[in-house]
Design a protein around this motif. Structure first.
Motif, PDB file in Angstrom:
ATOM      1  N   ILE A  23       0.832  -1.205   0.000  1.00 46.10           N
ATOM      2  CA  ILE A  23       0.000   0.000   0.000  1.00 46.10           C
ATOM      3  C   ILE A  23       0.868   1.257   0.000  1.00 46.10           C
ATOM      4  O   ILE A  23       1.710   1.425   0.886  1.00 46.10           O
ATOM      5  CB  ILE A  23      -0.923   0.017   1.237  1.00 46.10           C
ATOM      6  N   PRO A  24       0.686   2.164  -0.954  1.00 41.40           N
ATOM      7  CA  PRO A  24       1.385   3.456  -0.878  1.00 41.40           C
ATOM      8  C   PRO A  24       0.940   4.187   0.392  1.00 41.40           C
ATOM      9  O   PRO A  24      -0.247   4.177   0.737  1.00 41.40           O
ATOM     10  CB  PRO A  24       0.912   4.199  -2.140  1.00 41.40           C
ATOM     11  N   PRO A  25       1.860   4.842   1.101  1.00 44.33           N
ATOM     12  CA  PRO A  25       1.519   5.403   2.421  1.00 44.33           C
ATOM     13  C   PRO A  25       0.948   6.813   2.378  1.00 44.33           C
ATOM     14  O   PRO A  25       1.193   7.601   3.278  1.00 44.33           O
ATOM     15  CB  PRO A  25       2.874   5.371   3.126  1.00 44.33           C
ATOM     16  N   SER A  26       0.157   7.154   1.365  1.00 41.74           N
ATOM     17  CA  SER A  26      -0.345   8.528   1.242  1.00 41.74           C
ATOM     18  C   SER A  26      -1.255   8.907   2.410  1.00 41.74           C
ATOM     19  O   SER A  26      -1.204  10.039   2.909  1.00 41.74           O
ATOM     20  CB  SER A  26      -1.089   8.709  -0.083  1.00 41.74           C
ATOM     21  N   VAL A  27      -2.092   7.975   2.860  1.00 42.07           N
ATOM     22  CA  VAL A  27      -2.983   8.276   3.988  1.00 42.07           C
ATOM     23  C   VAL A  27      -2.164   8.468   5.265  1.00 42.07           C
ATOM     24  O   VAL A  27      -2.407   9.396   6.040  1.00 42.07           O
ATOM     25  CB  VAL A  27      -4.031   7.157   4.162  1.00 42.07           C
ATOM     26  N   LEU A  28      -1.175   7.595   5.483  1.00 37.23           N
ATOM     27  CA  LEU A  28      -0.311   7.748   6.653  1.00 37.23           C
ATOM     28  C   LEU A  28       0.451   9.061   6.602  1.00 37.23           C
ATOM     29  O   LEU A  28       0.617   9.732   7.629  1.00 37.23           O
ATOM     30  CB  LEU A  28       0.684   6.587   6.747  1.00 37.23           C
ATOM     31  N   ALA A  29       0.920   9.442   5.425  1.00 42.43           N
ATOM     32  CA  ALA A  29       1.648  10.712   5.302  1.00 42.43           C
ATOM     33  C   ALA A  29       0.757  11.874   5.708  1.00 42.43           C
ATOM     34  O   ALA A  29       1.209  12.819   6.375  1.00 42.43           O
ATOM     35  CB  ALA A  29       2.134  10.897   3.867  1.00 42.43           C
ATOM     36  N   GLY A  30      -0.515  11.800   5.349  1.00 40.64           N
ATOM     37  CA  GLY A  30      -1.443  12.870   5.727  1.00 40.64           C
ATOM     38  C   GLY A  30      -1.621  12.987   7.226  1.00 40.64           C
ATOM     39  O   GLY A  30      -1.610  14.091   7.780  1.00 40.64           O
ATOM     40  N   ILE A  31      -1.770  11.848   7.908  1.00 42.04           N
ATOM     41  CA  ILE A  31      -1.983  11.895   9.352  1.00 42.04           C
ATOM     42  C   ILE A  31      -0.703  12.287  10.073  1.00 42.04           C
ATOM     43  O   ILE A  31      -0.740  12.974  11.113  1.00 42.04           O
ATOM     44  CB  ILE A  31      -2.523  10.542   9.866  1.00 42.04           C
ATOM     45  N   VAL A  32       0.463  11.897   9.532  1.00 44.22           N
ATOM     46  CA  VAL A  32       1.738  12.307  10.118  1.00 44.22           C
ATOM     47  C   VAL A  32       1.903  13.820  10.026  1.00 44.22           C
ATOM     48  O   VAL A  32       2.342  14.474  10.987  1.00 44.22           O
ATOM     49  CB  VAL A  32       2.907  11.586   9.420  1.00 44.22           C
ATOM     50  N   GLU A  33       1.553  14.398   8.894  1.00 45.10           N
ATOM     51  CA  GLU A  33       1.669  15.852   8.729  1.00 45.10           C
ATOM     52  C   GLU A  33       0.777  16.595   9.726  1.00 45.10           C
ATOM     53  O   GLU A  33       1.179  17.612  10.293  1.00 45.10           O
ATOM     54  CB  GLU A  33       1.312  16.239   7.299  1.00 45.10           C
ATOM     55  N   ILE A  34      -0.422  16.077   9.979  1.00 38.69           N
ATOM     56  CA  ILE A  34      -1.308  16.689  10.976  1.00 38.69           C
ATOM     57  C   ILE A  34      -0.671  16.597  12.362  1.00 38.69           C
ATOM     58  O   ILE A  34      -0.634  17.567  13.123  1.00 38.69           O
ATOM     59  CB  ILE A  34      -2.690  16.010  10.966  1.00 38.69           C
ATOM     60  N   GLY A  35      -0.169  15.407  12.711  1.00 35.67           N
ATOM     61  CA  GLY A  35       0.470  15.230  14.016  1.00 35.67           C
ATOM     62  C   GLY A  35       1.677  16.121  14.207  1.00 35.67           C
ATOM     63  O   GLY A  35       1.899  16.670  15.294  1.00 35.67           O
ATOM     64  N   GLN A  36       2.460  16.296  13.150  1.00 40.27           N
ATOM     65  CA  GLN A  36       3.625  17.177  13.238  1.00 40.27           C
ATOM     66  C   GLN A  36       3.203  18.621  13.467  1.00 40.27           C
ATOM     67  O   GLN A  36       3.822  19.327  14.271  1.00 40.27           O
ATOM     68  CB  GLN A  36       4.458  17.054  11.961  1.00 40.27           C
ATOM     69  N   ARG A  37       2.167  19.068  12.788  1.00 43.46           N
ATOM     70  CA  ARG A  37       1.681  20.440  12.996  1.00 43.46           C
ATOM     71  C   ARG A  37       1.185  20.645  14.418  1.00 43.46           C
ATOM     72  O   ARG A  37       1.315  21.729  14.986  1.00 43.46           O
ATOM     73  CB  ARG A  37       0.558  20.765  12.010  1.00 43.46           C
ATOM     74  N   GLU A  38       0.630  19.573  15.002  1.00 44.88           N
ATOM     75  CA  GLU A  38       0.093  19.652  16.359  1.00 44.88           C
ATOM     76  C   GLU A  38       1.196  19.481  17.411  1.00 44.88           C
ATOM     77  O   GLU A  38       0.932  19.610  18.605  1.00 44.88           O
ATOM     78  CB  GLU A  38      -0.975  18.576  16.564  1.00 44.88           C
TER      79      GLU A  38
END
Length: 341
Positions: free
Chosen positions: A14-29
């Motif tokens: 599975i390409p990790p595009s969904v995980l990348a999105g949630i990681v970016e949110i967590g990093q901003r938080e």
């Protein structure tokens, strides 16, 4: 169904595009996102920056559950699914935009939807003059169903609106789970009736949409993008996620070879657990380590001007003679033969 019951859920495809999105949110938080990846064998930095990383459903679900628990009561799936079209869909988005009609794009999405990184399966249903996209969980997961449906439905609408205008709206959206605290955001985004506690997760729209043509149709681009998606999903090359995780770890530490105990520590599991998982995958730690070292050594012998001594140090041998003996054991011939070839 438990994730380990179906071996397909442990394949790193599975390409990790969904995980990348949630990681970016967590990093901003400013959240401790590294803890979300504990025990998965994944590196959050690589999830965001590498274009070659693939994950299994088991790995992705473990990370997403921890992320959802860390940010409860929030429309996280909507945030991830509402990103730019090409971030959400990747090469599949390029292929779909290059189709002749919306119907052609739908057929392509049904065939290749996993290339977008979605963690749901999709099918089309027809009801008279209406068509529905129905979303299926790969395994029942009450903690994740809202997130996964939000991501899939929002990214789908972002795609359709990119083609037919920001005012486009489906006929209705039906969801199996109870209304979340932010249910009003669903209605504002979808701009149609939203029913919770339904018998299935689906979005319904007029069948006439499928006859609409795409102004971005270009067959050469479609053919190239479709080929890329199919190669991405080549399941003949699918490998267990634990194998992929150990290989990636060893590749990052080639100059300082890790023992199995050290590898287990890096992967946040016990050595016993790591050995059990590798055995279940038909692997041995030493065999993976040899494979990783041989692959890198062969590349350097063919593509670099490094000396045999330098290559030995590059893959973690302190002595060139030891490297030569190992290389003969791996390949049946000495390093010098590979270099000459």
């Amino acid at each position: 169904m438990a994730e380990h019951d179906d071996p397909r859920l442990n394949q790193a495809v599975i390409p990790p595009s969904v995980l990348a999105g949630i990681v970016e949110i967590g990093q901003r938080e400013g959240l401790p996102i590294v803890s979300w990846f504990s025990g998965t064998g994944l590196d959050p930095a690589q999830i965001v920056t590498s274009g070659t990383v693939r994950v299994s459903f088991r790995q992705a679900a473990a990370v997403l559950r921890r992320a959802v628990r860390a940010m409860p009561g929030r429309p996280l799936g909507m945030q991830v699914g509402g990103r730019d079209l090409l971030i959400s869909f990747g090469m599949l988005g390029v292929a779909m935009r290059s189709c002749a009609t919306a119907g052609d794009a739908l057929a392509l999405a049904l065939e290749l939807h996993q290339a977008s990184g979605t963690l749901l399966d999709v099918e089309a249903e027809t009801f008279g003059q209406e068509v529905a996209l129905r979303l299926h969980e790969r395994g029942p997961d009450p903690e994740l169903v809202a997130f996964l449906c939000e991501e899939a439905l929002c990214s789908t609408l972002v795609f359709i609106r990119s083609m037919f205008g920001a005012d486009w709206a489906p006929t209705c959206v039906e969801l199996t789970y109870p209304a979340p605290p932010y249910a009003e955001r669903y209605r504002r985004f979808f701009r149609c009736p939203v029913r919770f506690g339904a018998d299935a997760n689906r979005v319904v729209f007029a069948a006439a949409l499928l006859r609409q043509t795409f102004p971005t149709h270009y067959e050469p681009t479609r053919a190239v993008a479709v080929d890329a998606c199919r190669r991405l999903l080549d399941l003949d090359d699918a490998r267990p996620d634990i194998t992929v995780a150990v290989e990636a770890l060893l590749n990052r530490n080639l100059r300082h070879p890790l023992t199995m105990t050290e590898a287990a520590h890096h992967l946040h599991v016990t050595e016993r657990t790591l050995r059990r998982q590798l055995t279940a995958a038909g692997e041995r730690y030493s065999a993976i380590r040899d494979r990783v070292r041989e692959r890198r050594a062969t590349f350097l012998l063919r593509e670099s001007a490094l000396s045999i001594d330098a290559i030995a140090h590059e893959i973690g041998f302190s002595d060139a003679r030891e490297f030569r003996r190992a290389y003969i054991r791996w390949t049946g011939h000495p390093p010098s033969a590979t270099r000459k070839a």
